[in-house]
Design an enzyme around this catalytic site. Structure first.
Site, mmCIF file in Angstrom:
data_model
loop_
_atom_site.group_PDB
_atom_site.id
_atom_site.type_symbol
_atom_site.label_atom_id
_atom_site.label_comp_id
_atom_site.label_asym_id
_atom_site.label_seq_id
_atom_site.Cartn_x
_atom_site.Cartn_y
_atom_site.Cartn_z
ATOM 1 N N SER A 118 0.865 -1.173 0.000
ATOM 2 C CA SER A 118 0.000 0.000 0.000
ATOM 3 C C SER A 118 0.898 1.218 0.000
ATOM 4 C CB SER A 118 -0.871 -0.013 1.262
ATOM 5 O OG SER A 118 -1.424 1.259 1.538
ATOM 6 N N TYR A 160 -2.028 -0.938 10.996
ATOM 7 C CA TYR A 160 -2.000 -1.300 9.582
ATOM 8 C C TYR A 160 -0.662 -0.877 8.970
ATOM 9 C CZ TYR A 160 -3.213 -1.301 4.600
ATOM 10 O OH TYR A 160 -3.232 -1.518 3.226
#
Length: 274
Positions: free
Chosen positions: A134, A147
Site C-alpha cells: 500500500s 495497519y
C-alpha cells in the site's frame, strides 16, 4: 500459460486479479478462507482454477497448502501475497486482540508465505513474488498505526529478502496502491473510539471515513492490470506506486524524510569513533 498463486483471492484486488488472469487464459491457485467464496468462479474455470483453503494466521496450514500446490502444478511462476485488511483506530483505542490479529494476518502471514514458497522457487530456478502492500507501506495516516506497522514491516522484510534471493533468479515486486475503490473501507476492523480523540487528526480521519469524504481516486481494474503488467515485465520494478494519490503522497513523504535526514548530517557524523 502462466500459473499464479494468489492469497486473499475471494474479494477486492485478489478476486479481480484472479478473474482477470483466468479470463486471459492463465492458471490460478486461489487461496481463500472459505471454498464457497468463489464457487461460481470455480465452476466456470474448473480446469484452470485450483482453490486452496487456509487462514493466513495458521502457518502450518499455509505451508501445507503451498507445498500441495507446487506438488500438483510443478511450476508456479508468480506468487501474489495479497491477503490482508485494515485495523482502524488510534493506537490507544485498539485492543490487544485486534493488534495480534492484524500483525498475524498482514505481517506474519505474508512473511510465512514468502518463506514457504522460496524453496520451491529456488528448485525451479526462479519466479516472481508480488507483495500487494500500500502507499501505507511508506506513508502514514492517523488511525491506521497498526495497519502501517504491518505494511512498513513487510516492505522492510522484502527489502532484505530481495537481496538474499536475487542469485537464485527470484524477483520481488512491491505494489503500493493508493486509496482505491475495492471495498477496503467496508472491511475495516474498527476499534472502540475514545472521546478524547474527537478533536484530533485521528477524529478528522474517522469522520472522513464515516461520511465518505476521504479521497479515493484509484480504479480497481486499472490497479490490477498495472500489477499484472509489472509482474510480467521483462525487468520488473521493485516498487510500483499505483494511483495519482499514491505517487504524490510517496514523493512528498520521501522528500520530507530526506530533507530531515540531511539536516542531521553533522549530528550523524558526530557519533563516529575518532
Amino acid at each position: 500459460m502462466t500459473t499464479w498463486l494468489i492469497t486473499g483471492a475471494s474479494s477486492g484486488l485478489g478476486l479481480l486479479m484472479t478473474q482477470t488472469l483466468l479470463a486471459r487464459g492463465d492458471r490460478v491457485v486461489a487461496c481463500v478462507r472459505r471454498a464457497d467464496a468463489i464457487s461460481a468462479l470455480q465452476a466456470q474455470y474448473a480446469s484452470r482454477l485450483h482453490v486452496s483453503c487456509f487462514d493466513m494466521t495458521d502457518s502450518a496450514a499455509l505451508r501445507r497448502e503451498v507445498d500441495a500446490a507446487f506438488t500438483t502444478f510443478g511450476v508456479i511462476e508468480r506468487v501474489v501475497s495479497n491477503a490482508g485488511y485494515g485495523l482502524f483506530g488510534a493506537a490507544e483505542e485498539v485492543s490487544d486482540a485486534q493488534i495480534d490479529r492484524q500483525i498475524a494476518t498482514n505481517l506474519t502471514g505474508s512473511i510465512q508465505l514468502v518463506r514457504a514458497v522460496l524453496p520451491w522457487l529456488r528448485a525451479q530456478h526462479g519466479g516472481r513474488i508480488v507483495q500487494v502492500s500500500s502507499e501505507g507501506g511508506q506513508v502514514a495516516y492517523p488511525n491506521f498505526s497498526l495497519y502501517h506497522a504491518s505494511k512498513w514491516g513487510i516492505e522492510g522484510f522484502l527489502e532484505s529478502v530481495a537481496q538474499e534471493v536475487k542469485p537464485f533468479g527470484i524477483e520481488i515486486v512491491i505494489a503500493e496502491p493508493g486509496p482505491t475503490q475495492t471495498g477496503f473501507g467496508a472491511g475495516l476492523d474498527h476499534a472502540a473510539p475514545l472521546a478524547a480523540y474527537d478533536n484530533t487528526p485521528a477524529g478528522e480521519v474517522r469522520r472522513g471515513i464515516a461520511n465518505g469524504s476521504f479521497d479515493i481516486k484509484g480504479d480497481a481494474q486499472r490497479t490490477v492490470d498495472a500489477i499484472i503488467a509489472a509482474a510480467d515485465a521483462p525487468a520488473p520494478p521493485f516498487r510500483v506506486p499505483l494511483g495519482s494519490l499514491a505517487w504524490e503522497h510517496l514523493v512528498a513523504s520521501l522528500r520530507a524524510r530526506l530533507a530531515e535526514i540531511e539536516r542531521q548530517r553533522d549530528v550523524a557524523y558526530s557519533a563516529d569513533r575518532d
